[in-house]
Enzyme design. Structure first.
Site, mmCIF file in Angstrom:
data_model
loop_
_atom_site.group_PDB
_atom_site.id
_atom_site.type_symbol
_atom_site.label_atom_id
_atom_site.label_comp_id
_atom_site.label_asym_id
_atom_site.label_seq_id
_atom_site.Cartn_x
_atom_site.Cartn_y
_atom_site.Cartn_z
ATOM 1 N N ASP A 91 35.022 36.047 35.416
ATOM 2 C CA ASP A 91 35.545 37.401 35.352
ATOM 3 C C ASP A 91 35.361 37.906 36.771
ATOM 4 O O ASP A 91 34.231 38.122 37.220
ATOM 5 C CB ASP A 91 34.728 38.260 34.371
ATOM 6 C CG ASP A 91 35.310 39.661 34.269
ATOM 7 O OD1 ASP A 91 35.543 40.268 35.327
ATOM 8 O OD2 ASP A 91 35.541 40.142 33.155
ATOM 9 N N HIS A 92 36.460 38.040 37.502
ATOM 10 C CA HIS A 92 36.304 38.262 38.947
ATOM 11 C C HIS A 92 35.595 39.589 39.265
ATOM 12 O O HIS A 92 35.108 39.776 40.367
ATOM 13 C CB HIS A 92 37.649 38.146 39.681
ATOM 14 C CG HIS A 92 38.556 39.332 39.523
ATOM 15 N ND1 HIS A 92 39.314 39.546 38.406
ATOM 16 C CD2 HIS A 92 38.812 40.365 40.342
ATOM 17 C CE1 HIS A 92 40.011 40.654 38.555
ATOM 18 N NE2 HIS A 92 39.727 41.187 39.716
ATOM 19 N N HIS B 58 36.871 43.072 31.956
ATOM 20 C CA HIS B 58 36.327 43.766 33.131
ATOM 21 C C HIS B 58 35.510 45.014 32.745
ATOM 22 O O HIS B 58 34.406 45.225 33.236
ATOM 23 C CB HIS B 58 37.438 44.170 34.091
ATOM 24 C CG HIS B 58 38.331 43.026 34.498
ATOM 25 N ND1 HIS B 58 37.863 41.755 34.677
ATOM 26 C CD2 HIS B 58 39.669 42.960 34.754
ATOM 27 C CE1 HIS B 58 38.862 40.950 35.031
ATOM 28 N NE2 HIS B 58 39.968 41.665 35.067
ATOM 29 N N LYS C 203 47.404 51.512 33.968
ATOM 30 C CA LYS C 203 48.261 51.233 35.119
ATOM 31 C C LYS C 203 49.137 52.449 35.357
ATOM 32 O O LYS C 203 49.292 53.297 34.475
ATOM 33 C CB LYS C 203 49.120 50.005 34.845
ATOM 34 C CG LYS C 203 48.283 48.729 34.688
ATOM 35 C CD LYS C 203 49.065 47.500 35.076
ATOM 36 C CE LYS C 203 48.293 46.232 34.756
ATOM 37 N NZ LYS C 203 47.228 45.928 35.693
HETATM 38 C C1 BG6 Z 1 43.326 41.272 36.338
HETATM 39 C C2 BG6 Z 1 44.371 41.856 35.434
HETATM 40 O O1 BG6 Z 1 42.377 40.578 35.595
HETATM 41 O O2 BG6 Z 1 42.682 42.316 37.059
HETATM 42 C C3 BG6 Z 1 45.380 42.669 36.231
HETATM 43 O O3 BG6 Z 1 45.063 40.807 34.769
HETATM 44 C C4 BG6 Z 1 44.674 43.705 37.070
HETATM 45 O O4 BG6 Z 1 46.321 43.318 35.379
HETATM 46 C C5 BG6 Z 1 43.552 43.066 37.889
HETATM 47 O O5 BG6 Z 1 45.622 44.309 37.928
HETATM 48 C C6 BG6 Z 1 42.716 44.134 38.582
HETATM 49 O O6 BG6 Z 1 41.824 43.515 39.456
HETATM 50 P P1 BG6 Z 1 41.262 44.301 40.717
HETATM 51 O O7 BG6 Z 1 40.278 43.377 41.326
HETATM 52 O O8 BG6 Z 1 42.456 44.575 41.602
HETATM 53 O O9 BG6 Z 1 40.678 45.578 40.210
#
Ligand code: BG6
Length: 484
Positions: free
Chosen positions: A176-177, A239, A329
């Site tokens: 989960d980045h 997230h 979004k």
């Molecule tokens: C991804 C989602 O996991 O995270 C995207 O699939 C989203 O829809 C993105 O835009 C958001 O990541 P960050 O790091 O830009 O907040």
């Protein structure tokens, strides 16, 4: 120990935009394990050099700290390419031998990175098993997968079952980045390396907590994926729940993967399920105006691009403290923030007895893009009388530390290579998250669902969401961060 990264899905977007730029950056910082090899795997027929040329171009575009030809030339020597068919089990045996030839020593750890469509995860895992590639006689074997980890509880259980039939849980690294973000990791430090926050981090002092992940971008060309996912699966289940767990968890006895994740899981275990009869009082859903005109969105789609919900955590620390989660979004600006809103002072001596919580102390943790923390408190306005005004102590990462913030993938790739799973999702965590989200997804399909509110882009989501918050005598902290 030598380490090989095998990237399945080598010609994909994630590899070009994130994985290779992160590995290149790690190489520049001399952080990669010695004798690292990166082997790209996909169906396209290409030579090592073809792939290197393609990657040089994309890395120059996406590397966070710029591109230097000399360091790239060194890095490119570590990069190899083999074409393969991920659905062909025998091909895995061939790749296994090909990688062994590339590896300079007999013992090398391996990271299998599935940067492919999630539909191929189970096939790839089965084929890795068939080729005996999870066997650890010649080094550690780890597998990295990206979200989505299933699309509901049943499919995530099925995926975990497939993974566990080949790999032990401690060999599985679910990315989960958000956990790779410096500011998310700093939450552990803020909470557990300071003594002043802990005594007030509970129901006695906290009125409520807001977790917002707002994105200015719209769905654009991603509707093929997004329309079947929606904001609950795309953002909340993963997230936002990660941010929730880290905000609400107890201090682990040690900072390691097992202890940290045990504490995180306990938070999800304590989240009160939202019943279908309370779906309207606990959730708000919306769709930005114009979503239906995006390419590939089916006409009349009811997919939510915005969600807000109130969750309760039934444990001693948080009993009675609502956690408000919201993500959308097409919002006013890009901001991810956690707001800890403290209670009103028990007796107001100054100013009007206007108990709006916007006048009480607040800790604002800016996860991105203006990484930092602000503590808001009342101050006397200089001059006659006792007029007070909200002011803040303002900490900014970029002001305090030199250089830009590292990309999340740098940290995560390195941790996977080194076998530290603290910042990866565990199977029980993922399944519990689905257990909370599935009933909401289901209830949103029923006649009891809250109306799908259309909202204009460029604001903070549906007006209904503000009214809903006000009906709880609270307000959202709708402030776009100032980038410095
Ligand atoms: C991804 C989602 O996991 O995270 C995207 O699939 C989203 O829809 C993105 O835009 C958001 O990541 P960050 O790091 O830009 O907040």
């Amino acid at each position: 120990m030598a380490c090989s990264f095998l990237i399945y899905g080598a010609s994909g977007d994630l590899t070009r935009r994130k994985l290779i730029p992160a590995l290149y950056q790690l190489h520049r910082k001399a952080r990669l394990p010695r004798d690292t090899h990166i082997v790209g795997l996909s169906r396209t027929d290409m030579t090592d050099d073809d792939w290197r040329v393609m990657l040089a171009e994309s890395t120059a575009q996406f590397a966070r700290d710029g591109f230097d030809q000399n360091s790239w030339d060194e890095f490119a020597k570590l990069v190899h390419y083999r074409s393969t068919d991920i659905t062909d089990a025998d091909d895995f045996c061939r790749i296994d031998r090909a990688v062994a030839e590339i590896e300079s020593s007999q013992n090398a750890d391996r990271v299998y990175y599935l940067s492919t469509s999630p539909k191929l995860y189970e096939t790839a895992v089965a084929n890795l098993g068939y080729a005996n590639m999870a066997d650890e006689s010649n080094g550690k074997r780890r597998i990295v997968i990206e979200k989505p980890f299933g699309t509901d509880l049943a499919s995530s259980q099925q995926l975990n079952k497939s993974l566990h039939s080949v790999f032990r849980e401690d060999q599985v690294y679910r990315i989960d980045h958000y956990l790779g973000k410096e500011t998310v990791q700093n939450m552990f430090v803020l909470r557990f390396a300071n003594s002043i926050f802990e005594p007030i981090w509970n129901r006695n002092y906290v009125d409520h907590i807001q977790i917002t992940v707002a994105e200015e971008v719209t769905v654009g060309t991603r509707a093929g994926y997004y329309d079947t996912s929606g904001v609950l699966r795309d953002m909340i289940q993963n997230h936002l729940f990660q941010l929730l767990m880290i905000t609400a968890m107890e201090a682990p006895a040690k900072y390691n993967a097992e202890y940290v994740r045990n504490e995180k899981v306990k938070v999800l275990q304590a989240v009160r399920p939202i019943g279908v009869e309370e779906i309207c009082s606990q959730t708000v859903r919306g769709q930005y105006d114009g979503y239906l005109d995006e390419p590939d969105v089916p006409s009349g789609s009811q997919t939510a691009t915005f969600a807000a919900m109130r969750l309760w955590i039934d444990n001693w620390r948080w009993q009675g403290v609502p956690f408000y989660l919201r993500s959308g979004k097409g919002m006013s600006c890009r901001t991810t923030q956690i707001v800890v809103q403290f209670r009103d002072p028990p007796h107001l001596l100054f100013g009007k007895d206007d108990r709006r919580n916007s006048l009480s102390n607040r800790l604002v943790i800016q996860i991105q893009p203006a990484e930092g923390i602000q503590l808001h408190f009342q101050t006397k306005v200089p001059d006659a009388g006792m007029q007070v005004r909200m002011t803040d102590l303002d900490f900014s990462f970029t002001r305090e530390f030199q250089g830009s913030m590292p990309e999340a993938y740098e940290r995560l790739l390195l941790d996977a290579a080194e076998g530290d799973a603290s910042l990866f999702a565990r199977s029980d965590e993922v399944e519990l998250a689905w257990k909370i989200v599935d009933p909401i997804i289901d209830a949103w399909q029923t006649p009891n669902a809250p109306p799908l509110e259309t909202y204009p882009t460029g604001l903070w989501g549906p007006e209904k969401c503000n009214e809903w918050m006000q009906s709880h005598d609270r307000e959202w902290f709708d402030v776009c961060p100032i980038l410095r």
